[in-house]
Design a protein around this motif. Structure first.
Motif, short mmCIF file in Angstrom:
data_model
loop_
_atom_site.label_atom_id
_atom_site.label_comp_id
_atom_site.label_asym_id
_atom_site.label_seq_id
_atom_site.Cartn_x
_atom_site.Cartn_y
_atom_site.Cartn_z
N VAL A 325 2.48 -2.38 -9.60
CA VAL A 325 2.69 -3.54 -10.47
C VAL A 325 3.45 -3.07 -11.70
CG1 VAL A 325 0.67 -4.86 -9.73
CG2 VAL A 325 0.43 -3.15 -11.53
N SER A 326 4.25 -3.96 -12.23
CA SER A 326 4.99 -3.63 -13.45
C SER A 326 4.10 -3.84 -14.67
CB SER A 326 6.23 -4.53 -13.56
OG SER A 326 5.85 -5.90 -13.55
N THR A 327 4.48 -3.23 -15.77
CA THR A 327 3.69 -3.33 -17.00
C THR A 327 3.62 -4.79 -17.45
OG1 THR A 327 4.40 -1.12 -17.67
CG2 THR A 327 3.52 -2.57 -19.39
N GLY A 328 2.39 -5.21 -17.83
CA GLY A 328 2.19 -6.57 -18.32
C GLY A 328 1.74 -7.55 -17.25
N THR A 329 1.60 -7.10 -16.00
CA THR A 329 1.12 -7.98 -14.94
C THR A 329 -0.37 -8.27 -15.13
OG1 THR A 329 2.74 -7.09 -13.40
CG2 THR A 329 0.88 -8.28 -12.45
N GLN A 330 -0.76 -9.51 -14.96
CA GLN A 330 -2.15 -9.90 -15.16
C GLN A 330 -3.03 -9.35 -14.03
OE1 GLN A 330 -3.67 -14.16 -15.00
NE2 GLN A 330 -3.56 -13.86 -17.22
N ARG A 363 -13.91 -1.17 -11.15
CA ARG A 363 -13.18 -0.63 -12.29
C ARG A 363 -11.69 -0.97 -12.16
NH1 ARG A 363 -15.72 5.52 -13.05
NH2 ARG A 363 -17.86 4.84 -13.56
N TYR A 364 -11.09 -1.31 -13.31
CA TYR A 364 -9.67 -1.66 -13.40
C TYR A 364 -9.08 -0.76 -14.48
CZ TYR A 364 -11.96 -5.74 -11.36
OH TYR A 364 -12.76 -6.56 -10.60
N ALA A 365 -8.25 0.22 -14.06
CA ALA A 365 -7.83 1.29 -14.99
C ALA A 365 -6.33 1.24 -15.27
CB ALA A 365 -8.21 2.65 -14.41
N HIS A 366 -5.93 2.04 -16.31
CA HIS A 366 -4.54 2.19 -16.76
C HIS A 366 -3.97 0.89 -17.32
CE1 HIS A 366 -4.97 5.97 -14.75
NE2 HIS A 366 -4.83 5.48 -13.52
N THR A 389 0.26 1.82 -18.01
CA THR A 389 0.30 3.22 -17.56
C THR A 389 -0.46 4.12 -18.50
OG1 THR A 389 1.76 5.03 -16.86
CG2 THR A 389 2.51 3.63 -18.71
N THR A 390 -1.54 3.60 -19.11
CA THR A 390 -2.35 4.40 -20.04
C THR A 390 -3.20 5.38 -19.25
OG1 THR A 390 -4.09 2.72 -20.02
CG2 THR A 390 -2.41 2.51 -21.72
N GLY A 391 -3.63 6.46 -19.95
CA GLY A 391 -4.49 7.46 -19.34
C GLY A 391 -3.71 8.43 -18.46
N ARG A 392 -4.39 8.92 -17.45
CA ARG A 392 -3.79 9.93 -16.56
C ARG A 392 -2.99 9.20 -15.48
NH1 ARG A 392 -5.42 13.53 -12.25
NH2 ARG A 392 -4.83 15.70 -12.71
N SER A 393 -1.75 8.90 -15.79
CA SER A 393 -0.93 8.08 -14.92
C SER A 393 0.51 8.56 -14.96
CB SER A 393 -0.98 6.61 -15.37
OG SER A 393 -0.05 5.83 -14.68
N HIS A 397 1.04 1.15 -12.94
CA HIS A 397 0.34 0.74 -11.72
C HIS A 397 -1.09 0.35 -12.10
CE1 HIS A 397 -1.22 4.83 -12.08
NE2 HIS A 397 -2.20 4.48 -11.22
N LEU A 398 -1.83 -0.21 -11.14
CA LEU A 398 -3.22 -0.58 -11.34
C LEU A 398 -4.07 0.30 -10.43
CD1 LEU A 398 -5.62 -2.39 -12.27
CD2 LEU A 398 -5.06 -3.91 -10.36
N HIS A 399 -5.04 1.00 -11.05
CA HIS A 399 -6.01 1.78 -10.29
C HIS A 399 -7.29 0.94 -10.19
CE1 HIS A 399 -8.19 5.32 -8.82
NE2 HIS A 399 -9.19 4.95 -9.63
N TYR A 400 -7.72 0.66 -8.95
CA TYR A 400 -8.87 -0.22 -8.70
C TYR A 400 -9.91 0.53 -7.91
CZ TYR A 400 -11.62 -4.02 -6.61
OH TYR A 400 -12.64 -4.82 -6.18
#
Length: 426
Positions: A325-330, A363-366, A389-393, A397-400
């Motif tokens: 997903v691109s940055t800013g996607t809900q 959990r919904y990360a980054h 893309t915050t954290g270890r990325s 993208h979305l880490h679920y």
């Protein structure tokens, strides 16, 4: 000489008659012509004929009047005899109707009781049918709804109307009684009509049972399918599970002995109620679990399991799945629950964790932005944040993750189950 004498005889003109009228010194002459004589004879003939006709009428008048009165008397007697015969026929028909009325009323009363029973069943079915339709339980279109009224006496509302229909009596037309018994007897007509109505009521009752059994089968199939999907994800549906909210548990009333289970209709009603309750319980359980997709229509770039760590280059466990997903996607919640974490969390970056009960959390990360706070109650598909893309990325993208009792499980099991459950959820 002879010729002259012949001329005197044949050539002489006839002498005309002259009528002389003298009045004093005045003398008048009137010549009588042939046509006058003819007219006189005509008048005399007409007078003679009129005189003879008048004389005959005066002589025969009493006989003619007597013959006319006798004819009228005969006609009157004939009409009186016909009226008497019709009255006798009406009396016979009325007597037969009075003899058969008690039997007919008994049959009509029985039919009315059957109709009342069907109406009571219809009242019981209303709530269950509305509940089944609200639950999305489908039945074949060939089975009609049980809201049709039994056609007693051509759908008349009372027993009197049904009796009139059987007796062949039209409303406000009593003159037809004289012909009610023609063709077939009242008893035959009553038996034929009651047989037809009874078959109609039996058919309607059979259709009601078929409808209920079809709804029960549909609800049971959907409940079994939902339970099978939940079992594959490791969850069991508790029979008679409590509703979601306290308001749904409010109930009461005096104790009444249960209905006789020997009645097929009541037994079918109970089976349908139990099947719908099973379906509602299974759906309530499914709604509490995270079977949704956090980012619909986004492709998966990395699945659950061991993989090469993108930073260390060695084997490591990937505890969730990554969506491109691109940055800013809900990003949306995959199920109803309560937010327990909302903010920065180590290598997850900005993360939201939701507790769904039954030991399940997601959990919904980054995330680039968190849209909820701790303690918020979310429903399925509610937004939790915006991807980033915050954290270890290594990129947007979305880490679920899905965790059960703190241990990571493959989210694909829930995503696959959610796609299958879509067919059975209302």
């Amino acid at each position: 000489m002879a010729e002259r004498s012949e001329n005197r005889v044949f050539g002489k003109r006839a002498q005309q008659h002259v009528v002389i009228l003298a009045s004093g010194d005045k003398i008048r002459h009137m010549t009588v012509r042939p046509w006058m004589v003819a007219v006189g004879f005509c008048f005399a003939g007409m007078f003679t004929v009129g005189y003879l006709a008048a004389t005959s009428y005066l002589v025969l008048r009493d006989d003619l009047i007597g013959a006319t009165m006798a004819r009228q008397a005969r006609m009157q007697h004939d009409y009186e005899d016909r009226i008497s015969a019709l009255r006798a026929q009406v009396d016979r028909v009325t007597s037969r109707q009075l003899l058969d009325q008690q039997v007919v009323e008994g049959k009509v009363e029985k039919l009315m009781q059957q109709q009342l029973a069907l109406s009571e069943r219809h009242g019981k079915l209303d709530a269950l049918l509305n509940r089944a339709e609200g639950s999305g339980v489908d039945t074949p279109d060939t089975i009609p709804l049980p809201d049709e009224k039994p056609p007693i006496g051509e759908r008349r509302a009372d027993a009197a109307g049904a009796i009139d229909a059987i007796m062949g009596i039209a409303p406000q037309k009593t003159t037809q009684l004289a012909y009610a018994a023609t063709g077939e007897s009242v008893a035959d007509r009553a038996d034929r009509l009651f047989s037809r109505v009874t078959l109609s009521l039996k058919g309607l009752e059979h259709e009601q049972l078929n409808r209920i059994q079809s709804l029960t089968a549909g609800a049971s199939e959907q409940a079994d399918a939902i339970q099978a999907i939940l079992r594959r994800t490791g969850f069991e549906v508790a029979e008679g599970a409590a509703p979601e909210t306290e308001s749904d548990t409010a109930m009461g009333g005096p104790f009444v002995e249960p209905m006789d289970p020997s009645d097929p209709f009541d037994a079918s009603i109970n089976d349908l109620d139990l099947a719908l309750e099973r379906l509602d319980t299974a759906r309530r359980t499914a709604r509490k679990l995270p079977f949704g997709n956090p980012s619909p229509q986004s492709s998966i770039t990395s699945r659950f399991g061991n993989r090469t760590d993108p930073f260390l280059g060695r084997l490591a466990l990937h505890a969730g799945i990554d969506f491109r997903v691109s940055t800013g996607t809900q990003v949306r919640s995959t199920g109803a629950g309560t937010v327990v974490v909302a903010g920065r969390n180590g290598g997850y970056g900005n993360m939201v964790e939701i507790d769904h009960g039954n030991g399940l959390t997601t959990r919904y990360a980054h995330l680039s932005r968190v849209l909820v706070k701790v303690g918020d109650h979310l429903e399925a598909a509610d937004p939790v944040g915006l991807s980033g893309t915050t954290g270890r990325s290594t990129g947007p993208h979305l880490h679920y993750e899905v965790r059960r009792n703190g241990k990571a499980v493959d989210p694909m099991r829930f995503l696959t189950a959610g796609m299958k459950l879509t067919t059975y959820m209302d």
